[in-house]
Design a protein around this motif. Structure first.
Motif, PDB file in Angstrom:
ATOM      1  N   SER A 194       0.830  -1.208   0.000  1.00  0.00           N
ATOM      2  CA  SER A 194       0.000   0.000   0.000  1.00  0.00           C
ATOM      3  C   SER A 194       0.866   1.261   0.000  1.00  0.00           C
ATOM      4  CB  SER A 194      -0.949   0.005   1.195  1.00  0.00           C
ATOM      5  OG  SER A 194      -0.234  -0.131   2.397  1.00  0.00           O
ATOM      6  N   LEU A 195       2.136   1.124   0.405  1.00  0.00           N
ATOM      7  CA  LEU A 195       3.059   2.271   0.345  1.00  0.00           C
ATOM      8  C   LEU A 195       3.408   2.648  -1.083  1.00  0.00           C
ATOM      9  CD1 LEU A 195       5.587   1.278   3.168  1.00  0.00           C
ATOM     10  CD2 LEU A 195       3.753   2.958   3.309  1.00  0.00           C
ATOM     11  N   TYR A 196       3.198   1.723  -2.022  1.00  0.00           N
ATOM     12  CA  TYR A 196       3.593   1.967  -3.407  1.00  0.00           C
ATOM     13  C   TYR A 196       2.565   2.776  -4.183  1.00  0.00           C
ATOM     14  CZ  TYR A 196       6.572  -2.044  -2.227  1.00  0.00           C
ATOM     15  OH  TYR A 196       7.439  -2.906  -1.616  1.00  0.00           O
ATOM     16  N   TYR A 197       1.421   3.063  -3.572  1.00  0.00           N
ATOM     17  CA  TYR A 197       0.384   3.807  -4.287  1.00  0.00           C
ATOM     18  C   TYR A 197       0.899   5.200  -4.654  1.00  0.00           C
ATOM     19  CZ  TYR A 197      -4.135   5.722  -5.566  1.00  0.00           C
ATOM     20  OH  TYR A 197      -5.169   6.301  -6.262  1.00  0.00           O
ATOM     21  N   GLY A 198       0.772   5.551  -5.918  1.00  0.00           N
ATOM     22  CA  GLY A 198       1.211   6.864  -6.378  1.00  0.00           C
ATOM     23  C   GLY A 198       2.675   6.935  -6.766  1.00  0.00           C
ATOM     24  N   LEU A 199       3.384   5.805  -6.735  1.00  0.00           N
ATOM     25  CA  LEU A 199       4.781   5.818  -7.155  1.00  0.00           C
ATOM     26  C   LEU A 199       4.875   5.999  -8.668  1.00  0.00           C
ATOM     27  CD1 LEU A 199       6.608   3.022  -5.120  1.00  0.00           C
ATOM     28  CD2 LEU A 199       6.690   5.483  -4.789  1.00  0.00           C
TER      29      LEU A 199
END
Length: 200
Positions: free
Chosen positions: A121-126
């Motif tokens: 979920s940390l990868y959202y918007g990468l």
């Protein structure tokens, strides 16, 4: 020690005073710091003083298995995930001829997929180029399981295995988390951050 009486950690001085009041001691050998100011200046010129100890920030630190760099780009994290996942893919490929499809699928889901799914979920918007690297890992895993060549359509392979692509897995993880927050299944510290949208 009553954790409910812990003061908010706004400054390192507050942390140091709280630790002294509760007879806790710093273990500087296990303390890492990173300067995340978003600039391109070298963080090595900065330092942090806690009591008598001086902490020099690192370019990258690991917290709960996630590599955080000084620019918060998560590029080091993506690189680490790809390295670990491809290592497992290579190991499985050595014994692939002895495995049937369901067994190979189970191995990949147990040894490769967790690397792609952990904290995703940390990868959202990468940026797209970072997510594309993760997608290449999943495509390689799908080709390994199905025995397809490198010219086969990766979308068709993922669909045949009932695997969501990387971007969809990220969105699914966030959607499940929001659903749990709305329906009271998530911890209170997350539920308090999510409110229902009511049109005017």
């Amino acid at each position: 020690m009553d954790l409910r009486r812990v003061p908010p950690f706004n400054e390192w001085l507050t942390v140091l005073l709280w630790m002294q009041q509760n007879t806790l001691q710093n273990n500087v050998g296990k303390l890492d710091a990173v300067s995340a100011d978003g600039t391109k200046h070298s963080p090595a010129t900065l330092s942090l003083v806690i009591g008598a100890d001086v902490i020099i920030p690192f370019p990258c630190v690991k917290n709960l298995g996630v590599v955080i760099d000084s620019h918060l780009s998560l590029e080091a994290q993506i690189r680490s995930v790809c390295k670990k996942a491809f290592y497992q893919i290579r190991r499985i490929s050595r014994i692939r001829k002895f495995l049937d499809l369901p067994t190979c699928n189970s191995l990949v889901c147990a040894l490769v997929s967790p690397h792609l799914d952990y904290a995703n979920s940390l990868y959202y918007g990468l940026p797209e180029h970072l997510l594309d690297r993760l997608q290449r890992v999943q495509n390689a895993a799908a080709r390994l399981v199905t025995g397809a060549n490198r010219f086969a359509s990766s979308k068709a392979l993922l669909k045949s295995l009932h695997w969501l692509p990387v971007r969809a897995r990220i969105q699914y993880k966030i959607a499940v988390l929001v659903y749990r927050c709305i329906n009271g299944c998530a911890p209170s510290y997350l539920r308090d951050l999510v409110t229902r949208y009511v049109p005017a």
